[in-house]
Design an enzyme around this catalytic site. Sequence first.
Site, mmCIF file in Angstrom:
data_model
loop_
_atom_site.group_PDB
_atom_site.id
_atom_site.type_symbol
_atom_site.label_atom_id
_atom_site.label_comp_id
_atom_site.label_asym_id
_atom_site.label_seq_id
_atom_site.Cartn_x
_atom_site.Cartn_y
_atom_site.Cartn_z
ATOM 1 N N HIS A 1 0.886 -1.172 0.000
ATOM 2 C CA HIS A 1 0.000 0.000 0.000
ATOM 3 C C HIS A 1 0.921 1.219 0.000
ATOM 4 O O HIS A 1 2.065 1.165 0.481
ATOM 5 C CB HIS A 1 -0.945 -0.058 1.203
ATOM 6 C CG HIS A 1 -2.045 -1.056 0.974
ATOM 7 N ND1 HIS A 1 -3.295 -0.694 0.531
ATOM 8 C CD2 HIS A 1 -2.055 -2.410 1.060
ATOM 9 C CE1 HIS A 1 -4.038 -1.778 0.377
ATOM 10 N NE2 HIS A 1 -3.313 -2.848 0.693
ATOM 11 N N CYS B 1 -7.593 -1.455 3.561
ATOM 12 C CA CYS B 1 -8.363 -2.426 4.341
ATOM 13 C C CYS B 1 -9.227 -1.672 5.339
ATOM 14 O O CYS B 1 -8.701 -0.949 6.187
ATOM 15 C CB CYS B 1 -7.407 -3.379 5.063
ATOM 16 S SG CYS B 1 -8.260 -4.512 6.163
#
Length: 299
Positions: A209, A240
């Site tokens: 990420h 998430c």
Amino acid sequence: MKLPKTVKIKEVGPRDGLQNENQQISTENKTAWINQLSESGLSYIEVSSFVHPKWIPQLADAAAVLASIERKPGITYAALVPNMKGLEGALSAGVDEVSVFMSASEAHNKNNINKTIEDTYPVLEEVVKEAKSAGKTVRGYLSTVIACPYEGEVSPEQVKRVADRLFTMGIDELSLGDTIGVGVPTQVEKLLEELLPAFAAEKLAMHFHDTRGTALANILKSLEMGITTFDSALGGLGGCPYAKGASGNVATEDLIYMLSGMGIETGVNLDQLVEAGAFMESILGKPLNSRQMDISRRT
Ligand code: HMG
Ligand code: MG
């Protein structure tokens, strides 16, 4: 610097990307987007998740999406499954590959899948066994490999312990997730120095990420260390919902730009990706977060 000739990109936009979008996207638009991605030369698309719809409402239509996409030969269409119920759904929908997932840190594991690490092992063990007997390949995801949003830094030794358990279950590949995008190349180096003596580089993938803009630097370090599979999401979508502070994945189009400039083959057509990105921008009604999309809007 020794670099590979080819790299495999695993597009996780339809799953990791969309799971973090609040605005509900119709099955029809997801399908149209995945069909565009299928035309771009990608060989792997993670299309959805068979998780509890209350936990991830955006992906409640996983079966419908799998039923309506046009499957292009040569492309692996995969989905996440957390347990046997998820596996049953994924198998009936005819996924090509299933992905099991857990975290290296206790608190993220608990927040994300409602179980301790120890209690997760038997659940995933059964899923891997059944998926294998159904003839599917199984990918494992290990989250919070650099740091946990609740517990802070996670040691490479802890990552190795959980990775060992997952490989012992029989997973075919393990994707290592910097879930909250905090890692820097020196940390990636330490992590891979711990893992590579135990697991073949071809069995590992990296999933960065890009919360703090370090994903491409981390990918370069991983490439130098022999990793040749990377996850990314078109338009830098993703995150998430059960990891506070997480934001998008490294953008596929920025990754392709970098790799092709370095002479590394991915088989992916950048122009077609940007076109698919423009389609998703029109659906979401906002610009996507990547340098290549910025450039395409300006020219
Ligand atoms: P739970 O509540 O502990 O589940 O949730 P349970 O087994 O106790 O069952 C409770 C109810 O849920 C039952 O229904 C089950 O049938 C149902 P009831 O009897 O009460 O009517 N249920 C399901 N329904 C649909 N699909 C299923 C399913 N399983 C049980 N598969 C559970 C546990 C794992 C299901 C839940 O916590 C969950 O769905 N979590 C998913 C969270 C998630 O998707 N997070 C994002 C993906 S991970 C990620 O993004 C990281 C990654 O990108 C890598 C990285 O960046 O690091 C991969
Ligand atoms: Mg992720």
